[in-house]
Design an enzyme around this catalytic site. Structure first.
Site, mmCIF file in Angstrom:
data_model
loop_
_atom_site.group_PDB
_atom_site.id
_atom_site.type_symbol
_atom_site.label_atom_id
_atom_site.label_comp_id
_atom_site.label_asym_id
_atom_site.label_seq_id
_atom_site.Cartn_x
_atom_site.Cartn_y
_atom_site.Cartn_z
ATOM 1 N N GLU A 192 1.687 6.135 17.497
ATOM 2 C CA GLU A 192 1.889 7.290 18.388
ATOM 3 C C GLU A 192 3.038 8.030 17.939
ATOM 4 O OE1 GLU A 192 2.208 5.678 22.224
ATOM 5 O OE2 GLU A 192 0.031 5.056 22.358
ATOM 6 N N GLY B 104 5.959 8.345 19.174
ATOM 7 C CA GLY B 104 7.153 7.433 19.536
ATOM 8 C C GLY B 104 6.931 5.989 19.097
ATOM 9 N N THR C 189 -6.259 7.223 10.144
ATOM 10 C CA THR C 189 -7.126 7.171 8.827
ATOM 11 C C THR C 189 -8.464 7.513 9.113
ATOM 12 O OG1 THR C 189 -5.538 5.620 8.119
ATOM 13 C CG2 THR C 189 -7.655 5.718 6.900
ATOM 14 N N GLY D 118 8.441 10.554 -19.187
ATOM 15 C CA GLY D 118 9.309 11.932 -18.891
ATOM 16 C C GLY D 118 8.491 12.926 -18.268
ATOM 17 N N GLU E 68 -0.389 -0.520 7.478
ATOM 18 C CA GLU E 68 -0.697 -1.798 7.672
ATOM 19 C C GLU E 68 0.717 -2.500 7.718
ATOM 20 O OE1 GLU E 68 -4.427 -0.615 8.251
ATOM 21 O OE2 GLU E 68 -3.699 -2.754 8.214
#
Lengths: 392, 364
Positions: free
Chosen positions: A121, A123, A154, A345, A369
């Site tokens: 969530e 929070g 997901t 690079g 996870e």
């Protein structure tokens, strides 16, 4: 017997999957750059591939065990691309939760749906006992009324239903948390947007909002029995599913890291840099020396992931090993992809190549996870024989 | 078929050696380090376990057990868990015996293997490392020139493990075609053996330097005889052996740090309850598991006769790095006590630092 070789059948399965994965890679860049488009369920090449490529034989008792092959399969498909598949198959985290915590009737009813899993969530992330999405039973209609917000879900768009964590009683902490199944299309269940992310952009990570969303009483996973349990069946059930999903997420990240290594090896060869596994520091180039170190990290991580899966196949406890491989792979894929960029690079950060994408994609491995830090907490508790309260 | 399962026999071997290491090696490690000596009785008691002899075929007087590099890697991990210097000493004879067993000509097997099948500890050493900075295993500075039917070997070697008591040396030298290994007897003309070297770690393990001044070696004493041998295999084997030792040492550090950190109180609670310590221990455990898998993979590939050059190199690169990290952080977990010779951690750190520069000086 300790053995690290593939049987002929194993190899045929690996080759088959690799051929399919290579086709998927052609679409990788497009759906990364055009994240608002959903990646196709079936690729145009799929039909021809299935028609022309003979299916590999199925593995038997003399072949590598199914959980290990699952991890190899995850590595190879993600080596092709994190999201794109010739033909996407159902099954998300929610399906694993249903198998672990659902009653037989529930498994029968929803087992064929693509199920997402919504825990996080705005929070609360690593500490799911702080879940604040609520479920209140309306005795008049015998329905649960769900209210709250979920993020980072997901397969949140593709999913046909979701397993959510909601609390019956916030003051009860983790014991109050139960799992519920909510089908798409239920009034009060909205999917406001697809999340915008650093990587795995083709993946449909979604946010969910539940406002007075009513679901039948029987949508509580595990049935009414799970309410009275003092320790949360829902919580334990999901934590149990992580024993196989942690190695699988490790495997997924490692597939991306392997792609990065393969690309870097090819580019080094083209540039005439020889990699000599016998050479010492005087005769070896710094680039080759660095590359060998990255390969070693990859191999250590790959084997450790396969070990956690092998234990599952043997029916042996793998809680520590699952966290070990997840923690290892989380760091490994970061070191490997970023190390490959350093070796190559500017080529490494160019969007003309996929290395920069693999680097962005695999960064999630050490987060979802259970972050690397959470895995280390679990491992440390195991080593020190500490409870959750002893070591926070 | 990918499998991480030890055979029942391997489990028995592991348990037996674990017990032996706890009873005989761990208590002896400190004194061997302080006195730079290993008691003969200890070598003899290990010899009686059959560490070297068991896998030599019966026709040469050995135990005739199946040769398994994975089993030997498990053995070495367990011995090194007791003490790394003693582990290398106890399996010291195997480095030479196994080189003959795996790569020797029939004649060489007939001649040298029975030396290792007697009742008493018998030592012969590999001479691979050389004085001077940075070893290149496939580019030794020691040279072998053809002379008549045989060879003339000249150069210098260092860190020859237990060379003070070796009857023979297997000397790595470069010839016109590449690198070969030559069997040189202790009393060969032109060979000078130095006094034991003074090293930072593994002090109980005597190592010597060799000076070879035009030492003549018969054609029959080139390892593998006429055909020679692929000495890269010996290097690979040694990389796995040294990796196994570093793995055992790393586990010893972790297992020492866990109870220590639970006992040691700071700011009203055991330091193990601080994430900075707890996470470090978790990291040590993660790396021990990862190291073991790399070691087993290389050992298993070598055992099957597969080319394991890359896998053995991964062992060297990865295990060296992680074992050093673990040994170094073991000191940090113990704080000041980690620096004091009353605890073994400082010694294990010196062992690890020393082991990680070795190459081609062990065998499984």
């Amino acid at each position: 017997m300790i053995d690290f070789t593939l049987t002929e059948t194993d190899q045929a399965i690996v080759d088959y999957n690799r051929a399919a994965a290579l086709i998927c890679r052609k679409y990788a860049r497009y759906y990364d750059e055009n994240e608002e488009e959903m990646a196709p369920e079936v690729l145009p090449e799929a039909e021809a591939f299935y028609a022309e490529t003979p299916l590999p034989p199925k593995g038997g008792a003399e072949d590598t065990s199914p959980p290990v092959m699952m991890a190899l399969h995850a590595m190879i498909s993600h080596w092709g691309d994190y999201t794109i598949r010739l033909k996407r198959s159902g099954g998300g985290l929610g399906n694993a939760a249903l198998s672990a915590a659902g009653t037989p009737e529930q498994q029968k009813k929803w087992g064929n749906l693509v199920l997402s899993m919504a825990i996080t969530e705005p929070g609360c992330g690593s500490d799911p006992s702080r879940v604040s999405t609520s479920a209140v039973l309306d005795p008049e209609t015998d329905e649960w009324v769900i209210n709250g917000e979920k993020i980072f879900v997901t397969t949140g768009i593709r999913a046909e239903a979701v397993v959510i964590w909601a609390t019956l009683d916030k003051s009860a902490g983790r014991a109050g948390i139960k799992s519920f199944l909510v089908e798409k299309g239920t009034p009060g269940f909205d999917v406001p947007h697809k999340e915008k992310k650093l990587g795995i952009r083709a993946d449909d990570t979604a946010a969910y909002v539940f406002s007075d969303c009513r679901i039948p009483r029987s949508n509580l996973l595990g049935g009414d029995e799970s309410i009275s349990k003092k320790t949360s069946g829902g919580f334990r059930g999901v934590m149990k599913t992580f024993n196989m999903t942690r190695p699988m997420t490790a495997a997924m990240g490692l597939g991306l890291a392997e792609a990065a290594l393969d690309f870097t090896r090819e580019q080094l060869a083209e540039a005439g840099v020889e990699i000599d596994y016998m050479a010492g520091l005087i005769s070896q180039s710094a680039a080759a020396e660095k590359f060998i170190r990255l390969e070693a990290i990859y191999d250590a991580s790959r084997l450790t992931t396969l070990q956690a899966c092998w234990l599952a196949g043997e029916g042996k406890p793998n809680n520590m090993e699952s966290s070990v491989c997840k923690a290892h792979a989380g760091g490994a894929v970061r070191a490997i992809t970023q190390g490959c960029i350093e070796i190559l690079g500017a080529m490494g950060i160019s969007r003309e190549h996929l290395l920069e994408k693999w680097t962005r994609d695999c960064r999630i491995t050490d987060i979802y996870e259970g972050t690397g830090e959470i895995q280390r907490l679990i491992i440390a508790r195991g080593l020190l024989d500490y409870t959750r309260a002893d070591l926070k | 078929m990918i499998s991480f399962g030890m055979s029942e026999e391997q489990e028995i071997v592991r348990d037996t050696l674990r017990e032996f290491a706890a009873d005989a090696l761990r208590p002896a490690g400190r004194e061997c380090d302080e006195t730079s000596a290993i008691p003969d009785e200890l070598l003899q008691s290990a010899w009686e376990l059959g560490l070297t002899t068991t896998q030599i075929p019966e026709e040469y007087g050995g135990g005739g057990e199946e040769r398994s590099l994975v089993t030997n890697s498990i053995v070495l991990e367990e011995l090194a868990y007791g003490d790394a210097a003693l582990a290398l000493a106890l399996v010291g004879p195997s480095q030479f015996a196994n080189a003959i067993l795996d790569h020797g000509s029939d004649e060489q097997k007939q001649k040298y293997l029975p030396l290792f099948c007697g009742e008493n500890f018998h030592m012969a050493s590999l001479a691979q490392l050389e004085p001077g900075p940075v070893g290149e295993p496939m580019r030794p500075r020691t040279m072998a020139e053809p002379k008549g039917e045989g060879w003339v070997v000249s150069g210098a070697k260092s860190f020859v493990v237990m060379g003070d008591r070796a009857s023979h040396f297997l000397v790595f030298a470069r010839n016109q075609d590449g690198v070969d290994a030559f069997i040189v007897a202790r009393d060969a003309e032109g060979l000078t053996i130095s006094e034991p070297e003074l090293n930072m770690g593994l002090k109980g393990l005597a190592t010597v330097g060799l000076e070879l001044e035009r030492v003549e070696v018969a054609a029959a004493d080139r390892l593998g005889g006429e055909a020679g041998c692929n000495v890269a295999c010996l290097i690979n084997n040694s990389r796995v052996a040294l990796g196994s030792v570093l793995l055992g040492l790393s586990r010893a550090v972790l297992d020492y740090c866990v109870p220590y950190s639970k006992d040691r109180v700071a700011f009203d609670e055991p330091i193990s309850k601080k994430q900075s310590i707890a996470f470090r221990l978790a990291e040590m455990h993660i790396e021990c598991e990862a190291m073991r898998n790399l070691v087993w993979q290389a050992a298993s590939h070598l055992e099957k006769g597969l080319d394991a050059t890359a896998q053995a190199r991964f062992v060297r690169t990865y295990v060296n790095e992680k074992a050093l990290w673990i040994a170094d952080n073991g000191i940090q977990v113990l704080g000041g006590h980690g620096f004091i010779r009353e605890h073994p951690v400082e010694m294990w750190f010196r062992h690890a630092r020393t082991l990680s520069v070795l190459e081609g000086t062990a065998g499984i």
